[in-house]
Design a protein around this motif. Structure first.
Motif, PDB file in Angstrom:
ATOM      1  N   THR A  55       0.844  -1.184   0.000  1.00 22.28           N
ATOM      2  CA  THR A  55       0.000   0.000   0.000  1.00 22.28           C
ATOM      3  C   THR A  55       0.892   1.250   0.000  1.00 22.28           C
ATOM      4  N   ARG A  56       0.540   2.237  -0.824  1.00 23.29           N
ATOM      5  CA  ARG A  56       1.454   3.352  -1.077  1.00 23.29           C
ATOM      6  C   ARG A  56       0.740   4.699  -0.991  1.00 23.29           C
ATOM      7  N   LEU A  57       1.479   5.717  -0.508  1.00 20.96           N
ATOM      8  CA  LEU A  57       1.005   7.090  -0.501  1.00 20.96           C
ATOM      9  C   LEU A  57       2.032   7.982  -1.184  1.00 20.96           C
ATOM     10  N   ASN A  58       1.552   8.895  -2.034  1.00 22.46           N
ATOM     11  CA  ASN A  58       2.416   9.829  -2.751  1.00 22.46           C
ATOM     12  C   ASN A  58       1.935  11.251  -2.507  1.00 22.46           C
ATOM     13  N   LEU A  59       2.868  12.142  -2.241  1.00 25.91           N
ATOM     14  CA  LEU A  59       2.560  13.560  -2.111  1.00 25.91           C
ATOM     15  C   LEU A  59       3.443  14.318  -3.090  1.00 25.91           C
ATOM     16  N   GLY A  60       2.814  14.977  -4.063  1.00 28.19           N
ATOM     17  CA  GLY A  60       3.568  15.661  -5.108  1.00 28.19           C
ATOM     18  C   GLY A  60       3.178  17.112  -5.247  1.00 28.19           C
ATOM     19  N   SER A  61       4.079  17.884  -5.868  1.00 29.32           N
ATOM     20  CA  SER A  61       3.783  19.290  -6.148  1.00 29.32           C
ATOM     21  C   SER A  61       4.170  19.609  -7.582  1.00 29.32           C
ATOM     22  N   HIS A  62       3.518  20.616  -8.137  1.00 27.00           N
ATOM     23  CA  HIS A  62       3.792  21.053  -9.498  1.00 27.00           C
ATOM     24  C   HIS A  62       3.674  22.574  -9.541  1.00 27.00           C
ATOM     25  N   THR A  63       4.786  23.235  -9.896  1.00 28.61           N
ATOM     26  CA  THR A  63       4.809  24.698  -9.996  1.00 28.61           C
ATOM     27  C   THR A  63       5.163  25.099 -11.423  1.00 28.61           C
ATOM     28  N   GLN A  64       4.326  25.930 -12.030  1.00 30.59           N
ATOM     29  CA  GLN A  64       4.536  26.390 -13.398  1.00 30.59           C
ATOM     30  C   GLN A  64       5.103  27.804 -13.351  1.00 30.59           C
ATOM     31  N   PHE A  65       6.394  27.945 -13.658  1.00 24.50           N
ATOM     32  CA  PHE A  65       7.035  29.262 -13.662  1.00 24.50           C
ATOM     33  C   PHE A  65       6.838  29.985 -14.992  1.00 24.50           C
ATOM     34  N   ALA A  66       6.882  29.218 -16.083  1.00 25.09           N
ATOM     35  CA  ALA A  66       6.739  29.765 -17.432  1.00 25.09           C
ATOM     36  C   ALA A  66       6.156  28.661 -18.303  1.00 25.09           C
ATOM     37  N   PRO A  67       5.730  28.978 -19.536  1.00 24.96           N
ATOM     38  CA  PRO A  67       5.166  27.932 -20.385  1.00 24.96           C
ATOM     39  C   PRO A  67       6.080  26.727 -20.562  1.00 24.96           C
ATOM     40  N   ASP A  68       7.419  26.938 -20.529  1.00 23.90           N
ATOM     41  CA  ASP A  68       8.337  25.820 -20.732  1.00 23.90           C
ATOM     42  C   ASP A  68       9.208  25.560 -19.507  1.00 23.90           C
TER      43      ASP A  68
END
Length: 385
Positions: free
Chosen positions: A84-97
């Motif tokens: 059994t697994r737990l994941n905590l992730g983040s995603h930050t968009q600074f610019a289109p690329d």
């Protein structure tokens, strides 16, 4: 998937705790928007399995190639939920690329004995700018081929599979269908000796240098990866240090014949780096006290897998793997060969809910003691969220 703005009235810490405990309001979803640029996502899966073994007990949910060694040879039926697994992730968009991603992942299979024991799987930050990527932290080794693994009901414990996670710094760059990876990964001097009274110091090591090159499209992929490292050991009694250069080469690829059928192949050749192969690390560098001989044993492995989709919700995998190495003439009892075969069927009963039935056959040989084998039958339920 809905997103929720976290304001001063609902701090991010409270939101995360509520999400993880399942106490959130109906509007709180897996993804939380903490700013205009950043989202945090909670995901994972609950895995339960009934495991029946013919000739071993207490081996654990991961059917490792050397798992039979030293275990009771009585039959056993176990119920296991440690994957059994737990994941905590983040995603930050600074610019289109330009994006910044992070992931923390853990399960409960640290000891592989059926008891819930927390284990950190991955923890990294990945900075992506255009076709370039810089990753720092612990994740799957660059020596691995992550394009596809045999689709098993639990984890792919096939003999000879390169399968490990460790801390690293990795640079990757994509050019159309081609990609290269360069990494420094945490070294490990897993030197063993047959004289247990000798005090060996294996704390001094340098990072492993790993490179990878691959090409892929919708019909096939090919990948070549290699590692070079310096393996060092110190005899504390003699105050003498011994070292040698180790290496390994991993060639892999696959082809998609049609939407229902695919084939995977992988070959591994190593000098002193068996630790990258799942379950055979005890065979690695050997130190002989008295003579001061330092041996990096060579080994090789090969595995193949065929996948077939019977319907949109029903699929099967058939696979076989073998790993082998020659024992040194004077060496005491050690692993010389492991084999693994599997066949399974998986049914997607509902979205994110999968039932699987799998048969495993494992066999190993040693240089001096008797060989052993085992038949394993697994019934597993996997719910991803």
């Amino acid at each position: 998937m809905k997103q929720v703005n976290v304001t001063q009235r609902q701090p991010i810490l409270t939101a995360l705790i509520m999400t993880m405990l399942g106490l959130s309001a109906p509007s709180l979803a897996n993804t939380i928007e903490v700013s205009e640029r950043t989202n945090i996502t909670l995901s994972g899966k609950v895995v339960g399995a009934v495991i029946a073994d013919s000739d071993v007990s207490g081996m654990g949910v991961n059917n490792l190639p050397n798992g039979l060694f030293g275990k009771n040879n009585d039959p056993s039926v176990a119920i296991d939920t440690t994957l059994t697994r737990l994941n905590l992730g983040s995603h930050t968009q600074f610019a289109p690329d330009e994006t910044l991603k992070s992931l923390i992942s853990f399960d409960f299979n640290s000891s592989n004995n059926g008891k819930m024991d927390l284990r950190m799987r991955e923890a990294y930050v990945d900075w992506q700018i255009g076709n370039r990527s810089l990753l720092v932290g612990q994740t799957w080794s660059t020596l691995m081929d992550l394009n596809r693994f045999p689709d098993t009901v639990l984890e792919p414990t096939l003999s000879g599979v390169v399968f490990t996670r460790q801390p690293m710094v990795r640079w990757s760059q994509q050019f159309g269908s081609f990609r290269y990876d360069i990494a420094l990964e945490s070294g490990s001097n897993r030197v063993v000796t047959e004289d247990h009274q000798v005090d060996l110091d294996t704390s001094s090591h340098t990072p492993d240098f790993i490179f990878g090159l691959q090409t892929d499209n919708e019909h096939y992929w090919l990948r070549a990866a290699g590692v070079v490292n310096r393996i060092t050991v110190k005899d504390q009694q003699q105050s003498t240090t011994y070292s040698d250069t180790g290496w390994a080469l991993h060639l892999s690829g696959g082809i998609k014949f049609n939407p229902k059928d695919h084939l995977q192949l992988a070959y591994f050749n190593s000098r002193g780096n068996d630790r990258y192969v799942l379950g055979v690390s005890q065979t690695g560098p050997l130190f002989t006290p008295g003579t001061g001989d330092f041996h990096l044993r060579e080994s090789e492995s090969l595995w193949a897998a065929v996948g077939h989709s019977w319907t949109d919700t029903l699929k099967s995998t058939f696979s076989y793997g073998i790993w082998q190495a020659e024992a040194l003439e004077w060496q005491a009892d050690t692993f010389t060969q492991t084999q693994f075969a599997l066949a399974n069927i998986k049914w997607l009963a509902r979205k994110n809910l999968t039932f699987g039935l799998e048969y495993n056959y494992t066999h190993y040989q040693r240089s001096r003691s008797d060989q052993r084998d085992n038949h394993r039958l697994i019934l597993a339920v996997d719910y991803a969220f």
